[in-house]
Scaffold this active site. Structure first.
Site, mmCIF file in Angstrom:
data_model
loop_
_atom_site.group_PDB
_atom_site.id
_atom_site.type_symbol
_atom_site.label_atom_id
_atom_site.label_comp_id
_atom_site.label_asym_id
_atom_site.label_seq_id
_atom_site.Cartn_x
_atom_site.Cartn_y
_atom_site.Cartn_z
ATOM 1 N N HIS A 184 0.818 -1.267 -0.006
ATOM 2 C CA HIS A 184 0.073 0.088 -0.015
ATOM 3 C C HIS A 184 0.785 1.185 -0.171
ATOM 4 O O HIS A 184 0.389 2.311 -0.394
ATOM 5 C CB HIS A 184 -1.038 -0.031 1.256
ATOM 6 C CG HIS A 184 -0.507 0.208 2.494
ATOM 7 N ND1 HIS A 184 -0.092 -0.718 3.385
ATOM 8 C CD2 HIS A 184 -0.207 1.480 3.162
ATOM 9 C CE1 HIS A 184 0.312 -0.029 4.444
ATOM 10 N NE2 HIS A 184 0.310 1.196 4.363
ATOM 11 N N ASP B 148 0.536 -7.425 1.351
ATOM 12 C CA ASP B 148 0.522 -6.087 1.586
ATOM 13 C C ASP B 148 2.381 -5.995 1.752
ATOM 14 O O ASP B 148 2.745 -5.282 2.467
ATOM 15 C CB ASP B 148 0.185 -5.640 2.809
ATOM 16 C CG ASP B 148 0.285 -4.154 2.813
ATOM 17 O OD1 ASP B 148 0.449 -3.649 1.644
ATOM 18 O OD2 ASP B 148 0.288 -3.527 4.026
ATOM 19 N N SER C 240 4.529 2.418 8.187
ATOM 20 C CA SER C 240 4.185 1.367 7.214
ATOM 21 C C SER C 240 5.446 1.001 6.405
ATOM 22 O O SER C 240 6.063 1.839 5.546
ATOM 23 C CB SER C 240 2.904 1.741 6.318
ATOM 24 O OG SER C 240 1.924 1.946 7.023
#
Length: 406
Positions: A136, A166, A250
């Site tokens: 992402h 992911d 992230s």
């Protein structure tokens, strides 16, 4: 001239004037001496208080001396946390997602930053450095830029990414890169074990931020809506930690006290009533995916060749009259479409079949089906399937194929 004494014969008067004069001098002498003594005593008593109240040059010098002699003590404090951070921090980088933005009035397009995240350098080989990040973080990027700890920026190439887990892999030139994170073992983590998150929360202005916490839980399953249609598509297997993880973290590193990579920071649960639940992809789950991405640019998974609908999303009327399911069957996966020439078509699976078991394991929804298919099976494996077809149990066997060949 004689002196008459009425009490006796005439006598000479006594000579008393000089004697009285002497007594007066002596009195004055002793009175003066007493005054001197009293004055001396007063001075003796008063002098200390006067002296104490007078400004003292020595005191001033002492005060000045104290002010100028204040010492600043430097202590080198080293802990397990600081040691781990020192070992690993240079291997955590910033990732910038660059996308084109079109100007409505001029009909021209310019490239600008669409978002930032973090990444982890995990390998150097053949003049290239390889970086793990989240899918992402790089989704939709037309260009990718990596920022190193010293501020140097490098253009990055996307090697491959996988939306289901992911994860993504980037490569850059390895010039100037010295730190590569050591891969740990996430299967040996204990609840309560100290872990450290390193990344760039809220963007590159907070580059290399460090937060600490503990492993709050292992083997957590978190529902994920991958295509953002409001329906859960997957359950991500993650580690839970109370180390602060925020947007921008992230793709960053979750390390242990040995400075080893044990997780890829992925997300946090953010609600007003929830505090301190951060999530990371265990490194033992991530590395097989990373290796596939390096070699193939994507993860090649076995496929059945069908589209699916969870039985719980089918109205009760159709469950009873269209699918003709027994009343006790309330969970499973409905086959919506079967593609020609696929393992499902070859095995004889039909539209409206309701899959309730795979290899003897109960299947309650499409997440269970995908987890079994993706985590337990390989291309070329046989898959035993039990379905309800018009109210009757039918057992079938599929031979799984590469999804890219369908």
């Amino acid at each position: 001239m004689g002196y008459y004494n009425s009490y006796g014969p005439e006598q000479e008067p006594p000579k008393v004037r000089n004697k009285d004069k002497k007594r007066g001098v002596i009195g004055y002498f002793f009175s003066g001496l007493a005054g001197v003594l009293v004055g001396a005593l007063l001075v003796w008593f008063l002098t200390p208080s006067v002296v104490n109240n007078l400004p003292s040059q020595t005191e001033g010098e002492a005060t000045t001396s104290k002010a100028t002699k204040t010492e600043q003590v430097s202590v080198d404090i080293t802990t397990d946390v600081t040691g781990a951070v020192e070992k690993a921090s240079a291997g955590v980088v910033g990732i910038t997602n660059i996308q084109s933005v079109r100007n409505f009035w001029s009909q021209s397009s310019t490239e600008q930053e669409a978002g930032t995240g973090s990444g982890v350098i995990y390998k150097k080989e053949g003049g290239k450095a390889y970086i793990i990040t989240n899918h992402h973080v790089i989704a939709g990027a037309e260009a990718l830029e990596v920022t190193l700890k010293d501020g140097v920026k490098a253009d990055a190439k996307l090697v491959g990414s996988d939306m289901w887990t992911d994860l993504a892999v980037l490569e850059i030139d390895d010039k100037g890169i010295e730190t590569v994170l050591e891969i740990g073992n996430s299967d040996t983590l204990k609840q309560g074990e100290t872990v450290i998150a390193i990344g760039n929360p809220l963007g590159l202005d907070f580059y290399g931020s460090v937060t600490t916490g503990v492993v709050s839980g292992t083997d957590r399953a978190i529902p994920v809506d991958i295509n953002e249609d409001g329906t859960v598509d997957w359950q991500a297997e993650v580690l839970q930690t109370d180390a602060a993880i925020n947007p921008g973290n992230s793709g960053g590193a979750l390390i242990n006290l040995a400075g080893q990579l044990i997780g890829i920071n992925s997300m946090k649960i953010s609600e007003s009533t929830i505090e301190g639940i951060g999530l990371a992809i265990p490194v033992n789950s991530a590395m097989p995916i990373i290796e596939d991405l390096e070699v193939n640019g994507k993860v090649i998974r076995p496929s059945m060749g069908v589209t699916l609908i969870d039985l719980t999303n089918v109205p009760a009327f159709h469950q009873r009259d269209t699918l003709k399911l027994p009343a006790e069957v309330t969970t499973g996966v409905v086959v919506d479409e079967v593609y020609e020439g696929t393992p499902a078509a070859i095995a004889g699976i039909k539209t409206y079949d309701v899959i309730v078991e795979m290899d003897g394991e109960k299947v309650e929804n499409s997440i269970d089906l995908r987890k079994h298919l993706y985590n337990e099976k390989d291309i070329g494996d046989s898959l035993d399937v039990k379905v309800y077809r018009q109210g009757e149990i039918v057992e079938l066997t599929l031979t799984l194929k590469d999804s890219t060949q369908l």
